[in-house]
Write an enzyme that holds these catalytic residues in place. Structure first.
Site, mmCIF file in Angstrom:
data_model
loop_
_atom_site.group_PDB
_atom_site.id
_atom_site.type_symbol
_atom_site.label_atom_id
_atom_site.label_comp_id
_atom_site.label_asym_id
_atom_site.label_seq_id
_atom_site.Cartn_x
_atom_site.Cartn_y
_atom_site.Cartn_z
ATOM 1 C CB SER A 342 0.713 -2.680 0.883
ATOM 2 O OG SER A 342 2.062 -3.087 1.003
ATOM 3 C CB CYS A 343 -0.906 -7.307 -1.075
ATOM 4 S SG CYS A 343 -1.173 -9.081 -1.160
#
Length: 444
Positions: A342-343
């Site tokens: 994920s970011c």
């Protein structure tokens, strides 16, 4: 640790890693990562060992830690009972044919609608720890059997649970007497020593507290019918934990020495202990970078889609790791920080874990002991899909009829007619599991 010892540690998988999920077997599974490979034979073995170690104690699997249909079906076929924390979990069990009358509802604080739904379904035993909950139960499940959750010392567990739930010892007696006044049935006492408990003495202290409550209630003419040992039974990851034999020795001695009488039902709610070691999280390396001199490995599973417990413990939760590299045990290892896809920069699972210096994009990282609180915690955060379960082994095989449940493994408790409700079937576990569960290496 010397270099020689470190090299030796890399040569072998941990002893508790399922043989059916070794690196070669995992490489042969035709599935897209991330996926959770689950060996149902290990689930069955853990259940059998647990019930043998503490004879006379009925097992009610805490399904919140892994509620995959195949896991639930395997345990039901072996005669396990179940513990639920919501009406949704109860519905899942009923869809598999498990009778609500065989289920414990151990969440001490429940929505009124969930209490009413469970009661209509035939569930008759409810946990509580407060006066407010008793009034809800009296209104929405009149005449039900209730068991109080005691607050006990859980300071030696990795996940302490005593702040949110549990009545103080000095309050418990009055609460059970109030239950009687409200037309409910004072049925039992339960506790939870905390998830992944690291000392056997925690169970002895908790059983002693339950024994004192039972003694006090006897003076009021109340004899409890159930003592529920709750959960907390640990699984093996990297750090040492008490063995099942050590815990059983402590529990068996405490039950014999610290209770004024033996309740008709002795229960336990293992979850992690039964399923954690049965599964391996299989994930693919997306990137390898060096940042400020630190080796970073990016993989396609993270805290938000399966490995949340690494976040809950502030990155102190160590899982056994292996890779798909054939030179895994032959080449030098380097420390890596392993992070998710994920970011979110905090979506990082492991720091300073030793992995082959040759690992590269496309290789797979295997995370062992991943059968508990992975699928059940996983989300679609940032658009990344949760891991899919892939099942191997176990008593449920492809095209093989599900095993019948031996009658000797399914003792039917005596449920008063006043508690079963009109039209509720008699207690029991189905002798045959649904055909949908008779498959292997498939998706749940």
């Amino acid at each position: 640790m010397t270099a020689a010892l470190a090299d030796q540690a890399r040569l072998d998988l941990p002893a508790h890693w399922p043989a059916a999920l070794g690196p070669r077997a995992l490489a042969g599974l035709d599935a897209t990562t991330p996926f959770l490979a689950v060996d149902l034979a290990t689930v069955a073995e853990r259940y059998t060992a647990f019930t043998a170690a503490i004879p006379g104690v009925s097992t009610f699997y805490a399904m919140k830690c892994n509620s995959a249909d195949a896991v639930l079906g395997t345990l039901a076929a072996l005669g396990s009972g179940f513990e639920v924390a919501s009406a949704g979990e109860l519905r899942m069990l009923r869809e598999l044919g498990v009778e609500a009358s065989e289920v414990l509802y151990s969440n001490p604080i429940k929505p009124p609608a969930a209490i009413a739904e469970a009661r209509r379904a035939g569930l008759w035993r409810f946990s509580f720890d407060s006066e407010g909950e008793l009034h809800k139960l009296a209104q929405y499940a009149p005449g039900a059997a209730v068991y109080i959750r005691l607050r006990v010392d859980d300071s030696t567990s990795l996940f302490p649970l005593s702040r949110k739930f549990g009545a103080e010892a000095h309050e418990a007696r009055a609460l059970l007497l109030l239950a009687r006044e409200l037309g409910l049935r004072p049925y039992g006492v339960t506790f939870h020593v905390g998830s992944q408990c690291a000392t056997t003495s925690a169970w002895r202290q908790a059983i002693a507290a339950a024994g004192r409550l039972m003694t006090a209630l006897a003076e009021d003419g109340v004899q409890l019918e159930m003592l529920d040992l709750g959960g907390g039974f640990p699984a093996r990851y990297v750090e040492r934990v008490p063995s099942l034999d050590q815990i059983a020795a402590t529990v068996n001695a405490a039950l014999a020495e610290l209770l004024p009488y033996r309740p008709a039902l002795l229960a336990a709610e293992p979850g992690r202990h039964l399923v954690a070691e049965s599964a391996v999280m299989v994930t693919t390396v997306l990137g390898r970078e060096v940042r400020a001199g630190e080796n970073w490995l990016y993989v396609d599973v993270g805290a938000y889609n399966g490995m949340m417990e690494t976040q809950q413990t502030v990155q102190q939760w160590r899982f056994p790791l292996w890779t798909s590299r054939t030179d895994h045990a032959l080449v030098p290892h380097l420390p890596f920080t392993v992070t998710g896809p994920s970011c979110d920069s905090s979506d990082t699972m492991f720091y300073g874990v030793n992995l082959p210096a040759t690992i590269e994009v496309g290789d797979r990282l295997y995370i062992g002991s991943a059968g508990a609180y992975t699928l059940s915690y996983a989300s679609h955060f940032n658009g990344f899909a949760p891991p899919e379960p892939v099942f191997v082994g176990g008593p449920i095989g492809a095209g093989v009829p599900a095993p019948a449940v031996p009658a000797s493994l399914v003792p039917a408790p005596a449920v008063p007619a006043s508690l079963t409700g009109a039209g509720v079937p008699a207690p029991g576990v189905p002798a045959q599991l649904p055909a949908s569960l008779t498959r292997v290496a498939g998706r749940s």
